[in-house]
Design a protein around this motif. Structure first.
Motif, PDB file in Angstrom:
ATOM      1  N   ALA A 134      -1.037   2.903   1.386  1.00 33.35           N
ATOM      2  CA  ALA A 134      -1.176   1.575   0.781  1.00 33.35           C
ATOM      3  C   ALA A 134      -0.261   0.569   1.480  1.00 33.35           C
ATOM      4  N   LYS A 138      -1.662  -2.682   3.527  1.00 30.74           N
ATOM      5  CA  LYS A 138      -1.215  -4.046   3.224  1.00 30.74           C
ATOM      6  C   LYS A 138      -0.829  -4.765   4.505  1.00 30.74           C
ATOM      7  N   GLN A 141      -3.861  -5.718   6.534  1.00 29.13           N
ATOM      8  CA  GLN A 141      -4.660  -6.824   5.999  1.00 29.13           C
ATOM      9  C   GLN A 141      -4.199  -8.171   6.551  1.00 29.13           C
ATOM     10  N   ASP A 142      -3.031  -8.194   7.155  1.00 31.05           N
ATOM     11  CA  ASP A 142      -2.451  -9.448   7.630  1.00 31.05           C
ATOM     12  C   ASP A 142      -2.418  -9.581   9.155  1.00 31.05           C
ATOM     13  N   ASP A 153      -7.341  -4.346  -3.113  1.00 26.90           N
ATOM     14  CA  ASP A 153      -6.100  -3.736  -3.572  1.00 26.90           C
ATOM     15  C   ASP A 153      -5.743  -2.588  -2.630  1.00 26.90           C
ATOM     16  N   PRO A 154      -4.606  -2.676  -1.925  1.00 32.29           N
ATOM     17  CA  PRO A 154      -4.253  -1.639  -0.948  1.00 32.29           C
ATOM     18  C   PRO A 154      -4.187  -0.230  -1.538  1.00 32.29           C
ATOM     19  N   ARG A 155      -3.736  -0.122  -2.785  1.00 28.09           N
ATOM     20  CA  ARG A 155      -3.644   1.207  -3.412  1.00 28.09           C
ATOM     21  C   ARG A 155      -5.026   1.779  -3.677  1.00 28.09           C
TER      22      ARG A 155
END
Length: 198
Positions: A134, A138, A141-142, A153-155
């Motif tokens: 996760a 995250k 994603q950036d 949602d990363p999780r």
């Protein structure tokens, strides 16, 4: 093996010697015939010494699996934060886990134990993998558009990646005549990249 004990006898932490002995027993006898007495004998310690660290054989086996799975993760370097690099790391970890004799022995000779972590509850190692993944998702994603992980949602994304990868590991032997190791790795990478792509 990852050290989980800080007490030292004969140059190696006792807990590590116990886990090494448990791995030896799994390979020699199968999970169902592993006994605490035999683990103690192979570790060169008394049964009370084992009991001071682990309450019973199932706890030792759970700790063994956690140490081996997390140990594989720890050996794979992260070479970037993008989706492609992250997927490559997951696929590499899956390949190494499929080569781990102890993990495969548990999957193939103790299906009732394996099913606990496949169908009933998340184990410690699965939680650790989800948390680590996760965090990486995250970050991914950036990054730049071409190598980004999709929004979400990363999780939740990490949990789905775990399910996909775990399934590939569990079923690899069953489909080996269709997907050899190389083909399985290629298709797993396609599946994960497709799932994670924006």
């Amino acid at each position: 093996m990852v050290s989980i004990g800080n007490d030292d006898e004969a140059g190696e932490p006792v807990a590590d010697r116990i886990l090494d002995a448990a791995a030896s027993c799994v390979l020699a006898f199968g999970v169902d015939r592993v006994t605490l007495a035999e683990i103690a004998r192979r570790a060169g310690v008394s049964r009370p010494t084992v009991y001071r660290r682990f309450p019973d054989t199932p706890t030792i086996l759970a700790a063994l699996l956690t140490a081996r799975i997390v140990g594989v993760l720890d050996t794979i370097e992260s070479r970037g934060t993008g989706r492609v690099t992250l997927v490559d790391r997951i696929v590499t970890a899956a390949g190494r886990l499929r080569q781990d004799e102890v993990i495969m022995a548990v999957l193939h000779t103790a299906p009732e134990l394996a099913m606990v972590y496949i169908a009933e509850r998340l184990g410690t190692s699965q939680q650790i993998l989800i948390d680590a993944l996760a965090g990486q998702l995250k970050l991914a994603q950036d990054v730049s558009v071409d190598d980004r992980v999709r929004a979400g949602d990363p999780r939740q994304l990490a949990t789905m990646c775990l399910l996909i990868t775990q399934s590939a590991i569990q079923s690899a032997q069953m489909v080996e005549s269709i997907l050899d190791s190389e083909a399985l790795a290629t298709e797993l990478a396609h599946a994960l990249n497709g799932y994670l792509a924006p």
